[in-house]
Design an enzyme around this catalytic site. Sequence first.
Site, PDB file in Angstrom:
ATOM      1  N   ASP A 423     -19.897 -10.761  93.030  1.00 47.44           N
ATOM      2  CA  ASP A 423     -19.507  -9.749  92.884  1.00 47.44           C
ATOM      3  C   ASP A 423     -20.135  -9.445  91.197  1.00 47.44           C
ATOM      4  OD1 ASP A 423     -18.066  -8.431  90.291  1.00 47.44           O
ATOM      5  OD2 ASP A 423     -16.218  -8.904  91.144  1.00 47.44           O
ATOM      6  N   HIS A 424     -21.490  -8.516  90.851  1.00 49.98           N
ATOM      7  CA  HIS A 424     -21.885  -8.833  90.309  1.00 49.98           C
ATOM      8  C   HIS A 424     -21.306  -8.048  88.794  1.00 49.98           C
ATOM      9  CE1 HIS A 424     -26.197  -8.349  88.830  1.00 49.98           C
ATOM     10  NE2 HIS A 424     -26.696  -7.364  89.252  1.00 49.98           N
ATOM     11  N   ARG A 425     -20.640  -7.920  88.971  1.00 49.88           N
ATOM     12  CA  ARG A 425     -19.328  -8.095  87.575  1.00 49.88           C
ATOM     13  C   ARG A 425     -19.520  -9.477  86.209  1.00 49.88           C
ATOM     14  NH1 ARG A 425     -13.926  -5.353  89.289  1.00 49.88           N
ATOM     15  NH2 ARG A 425     -14.517  -6.565  90.634  1.00 49.88           N
ATOM     16  N   ILE A 427     -21.189 -12.400  88.306  1.00 52.26           N
ATOM     17  CA  ILE A 427     -22.202 -13.371  88.366  1.00 52.26           C
ATOM     18  C   ILE A 427     -24.133 -12.364  88.658  1.00 52.26           C
ATOM     19  CG2 ILE A 427     -23.783 -14.117  90.789  1.00 52.26           C
ATOM     20  CD1 ILE A 427     -20.769 -15.176  91.415  1.00 52.26           C
TER      21      ILE A 427
END
Length: 451
Positions: A423-425, A427
């Site tokens: 989850d780029h939010r 990591i």
Amino acid sequence: MATIELKVPDIGDFKDVEVIELLVRPGDLIKPEQSLLTVESDKASMEIPSSTAGRLVELKVKVGDKVNQGSLMAVIEPIDATATGSVGETASAPAVQPQAPVPTSPPAAIASPAAPVQSLEANAATSRVAPVPMEPGDGDQHVVKAHASPSVRKFARELGVDLSRVRGTGPKLRITQEDVRGYVKDLVTGAAGSVAGPSAAAGDAGAGLGLLPWPKVDFAKFGPIELKPLPRIRRISAANLHRNWVMIPHVTNHDEADVTDLEAFRVALNEERAKAGVKLTMLAFIIKACVNALQRFPEFNASLEGDSLVLKQYWHIGFAADTPNGLMVPVIRDADRKGLSEIATESAELARLARDGKLSPAQMQGGTFSISSLGGIGGTGFTPIVNAPEVAILGVSRTAMRPSWNGAAFVPRLMLPLSLSYDHRVIDGAAAARFNAHLVQLLGDYRRVML
Ligand code: COA
């Protein structure tokens, strides 16, 4: 008690038509002309009304029954005997004019050829909202009407609901009044918010995301089709996958671990322990290595809650199990406190329970990180979908012997592909690359797991 038997009235050419929906229940107060049931032929559906007002005592038909003119359909206790006929009278409902039959067409919920079944089905288990489109349709010429009876259409109109957004759960995926009610409830509670905001109910479907409505194609127009309802587990997992895919900004980092030595060690151990009957699987080694990596990179063992990250002090590892009914994710609790044999035994047992449909909810809860291993099947890499509320998942593909440059020569090494979706939010790409690189190190020299 004085009662009246209601029989199916003149329904024109319709013979042996199937009851597909019961619109009232015993005890209901019935108004004159109120529809009691919906019947459907090959070509059309129609509602059969009551000729009289009263309290419904009993329905004499059930969904799936075939009826004709004169079939007994209900017993009603008149409220006003003078208006409804004498005691013991046998009455027929007024003749039904099938003047505005609803075309019987393949229901809206059948998949578009462009749509993966899982994504399409995604909303079915948790929401009555039809899926959002992924690709533009092929024009209006193939658009078919939502599959619903006239009373459901009227009900939907009254609430301002666009039926093409509602997922039908009735026979042949027909939209029932309950589906419309559920759709509105989902909108109100926000369950449908990510795919269709309230504006969709008002008619401008997809406006919230600026997407076109899902293409609806009458496939039967182009050749024979078969309708195969999806098993319950698949519908539930699909709903979760769809939500996670839509709501989580995914990125996948790919890497490769040299597992030549680890595999030789694993094979040797299994030979040694053949009599004990416990097989040490590659999955067990990977689970243990992941726990080590999660302890080193705690934000991967976390969940996003509002503006905070919940960092978990326990390491419960889920793994995807392929079952005849669909994907399930049993969880190995406290994997940090368990040895390889215990993890291997427990994962085999959980996978067996999953395939037999005997996993308890508790055995699927509390996961902090997931692994999806397709290594036993094949593939060189894939992009697993994060299993919310977790923030990362490791995809494992099939090992392959590859030439590897050791500084002096190419040597054959057994390489294991690792695909870490995150989850780029939560990591960053750099953190994901570090996590994967750490795993590569651990699997390349398993002694490091003890450090
Ligand atoms: N590369 C090459 N071979 C592998 C491997 C890998 N990464 N992982 C396992 N294998 C081999 C094993 O050596 C074993 O071979 P053998 O029978 O000759 O000994 C065989 O594949 C089976 O392996 P095993 O360790 O018993 O099971 P597994 O770890 O492959 O699978 C599950 C266990 C539960 C993960 C698996 O059954 C499963 O359901 N996988 C699918 C998961 C899934 O659907 N993911 C997609 C989610 S979107």
